[in-house]
Design a protein around this motif. Structure first.
Motif, PDB file in Angstrom:
ATOM      1  N   VAL A 126      63.194 -17.548  34.392  1.00  0.00           N
ATOM      2  CA  VAL A 126      64.689 -16.977  33.753  1.00  0.00           C
ATOM      3  C   VAL A 126      64.805 -17.238  32.334  1.00  0.00           C
ATOM      4  CG1 VAL A 126      67.009 -16.635  33.824  1.00  0.00           C
ATOM      5  CG2 VAL A 126      65.837 -17.115  35.987  1.00  0.00           C
ATOM      6  N   HIS A 183      67.899 -12.837  28.534  1.00  0.00           N
ATOM      7  CA  HIS A 183      69.314 -12.464  28.591  1.00  0.00           C
ATOM      8  C   HIS A 183      70.182 -13.209  27.514  1.00  0.00           C
ATOM      9  CE1 HIS A 183      68.618 -10.562  32.455  1.00  0.00           C
ATOM     10  NE2 HIS A 183      67.590 -11.581  32.668  1.00  0.00           N
ATOM     11  N   VAL A 206      68.784 -12.794  38.328  1.00  0.00           N
ATOM     12  CA  VAL A 206      67.507 -12.593  38.256  1.00  0.00           C
ATOM     13  C   VAL A 206      66.811 -13.004  39.569  1.00  0.00           C
ATOM     14  CG1 VAL A 206      65.289 -13.502  36.777  1.00  0.00           C
ATOM     15  CG2 VAL A 206      67.671 -12.764  35.634  1.00  0.00           C
TER      16      VAL A 206
END
Length: 211
Positions: A126, A183, A206
Motif C-alpha cells: 500500500v 493514494h 487496498v
C-alpha cells in the motif's frame, strides 16, 4: 504487509505512519530521522567544500545510536540540514539498503519519507502520499516546537518549509512525487483521528481488493 508513506514536511505522514503501525501491529521507520541525523553530524561543514565528503562518511557510519536524541532530530535546524544532505546521491544510496532491509523484515513495516513508494519500496503493498497546504504545515510544526519550549518565528518557519519543498522537488537523485499507484490523502482540514481513520480505510480497501 509493507506500507509506504510519502509527503512533504509536516504534512502529517509521520504521525499517520506511527498510527498505522500501532493499528496493524507493525514496526515503523521514520526515514527523515536518518537524514536529519546525518545533517546534524556535518552541520559545521555546511557551505564548505568538504561538506559532501563529510556527509557521505556520516551516512555510511550511521547507526541506531545516532537516532536517540529525538528533540535535536526533530528541530527546525535538523530539518533544514536534512534537505541539504538528501540531495547527495551517495548519501541516499547509503541509506537505501538500510530502509529496504527494514521494510522487508518478517511481517513487514510502515515506512515514511520522501521517496519510499517511488524508490525505496516500489513493491510496497500500500502506498499513500500525504499532503497539506504550506500554512497548515507551518502551524503544525510551530506548535510542535512550542510544545518543546522553543520560540518560533512563524514567518521564517513558513519560508523554511517552502524552501525545503523546492529542494526536495528539484532533487535530481530523489523520487519525491506521487507514485502512480499511491493514494492521495490531503490532511489540511483533518485532525489526527480523522486523518488516521481515512488512512486505515485506504489500507483496508487496498488489502481487501488484493485478497
Amino acid at each position: 504487509m509493507i506500507i509506504a508513506m510519502d509527503g512533504p514536511a509536516a504534512s502529517g505522514k509521520g504521525t499517520l505512519a506511527a498510527g498505522l503501525a500501532r493499528h496493524y501491529g507493525l514496526p515503523h521507520l521514520d526515514t527523515g530521522l536518518l537524514y536529519r541525523a546525518v545533517g546534524l553530524a556535518v552541520a559545521d561543514h555546511l557551505g564548505k567544500s568538504d561538506f559532501e565528503a563529510y556527509a557521505i562518511a556520516a551516512a555510511r557510519a550511521l547507526d541506531a545510536a545516532h537516532l536517540s536524541d529525538v528533540d535535536k532530530l526533530t528541530s527546525a535546524e535538523a530539518g533544514v540540514l536534512a534537505s541539504h544532505v538528501a540531495v547527495i546521491n551517495d548519501v541516499r544510496l547509503a541509506m537505501r539498503q538500510y530502509q529496504r532491509d527494514y521494510a522487508h523484515q518478517p511481517g513487514g513495516a510502515v515506512i515514511d519519507g520522501r521517496d519510499i513508494g517511488t524508490v525505496v519500496c516500489p513493491d510496497a503493498d500500500v502506498k499513500l502520499f500525504i499532503v497539506a497546504d504550506s500554512k497548515a504545515r507551518m502551524e503544525r510544526r510551530a506548535r510542535q516546537l512550542e510544545a518543546k519550549g522553543q520560540v518560533v518565528d512563524r514567518y521564517a518557519l513558513y519560508h523554511q518549509i517552502e524552501q525545503r519543498d523546492a529542494r526536495d522537488r528539484a532533487n535530481p537523485h530523489g523520487g519525491f512525487y506521487q507514485a502512480p499507484d499511491a493514494h492521495l490523502l490531503d490532511t489540511t482540514l483533518l485532525g489526527i483521528e480523522a486523518a488516521l481513520r481515512a488512512a486505515v480505510a485506504i489500507v483496508d480497501g487496498v488489502m481487501a481488493r488484493k485478497a
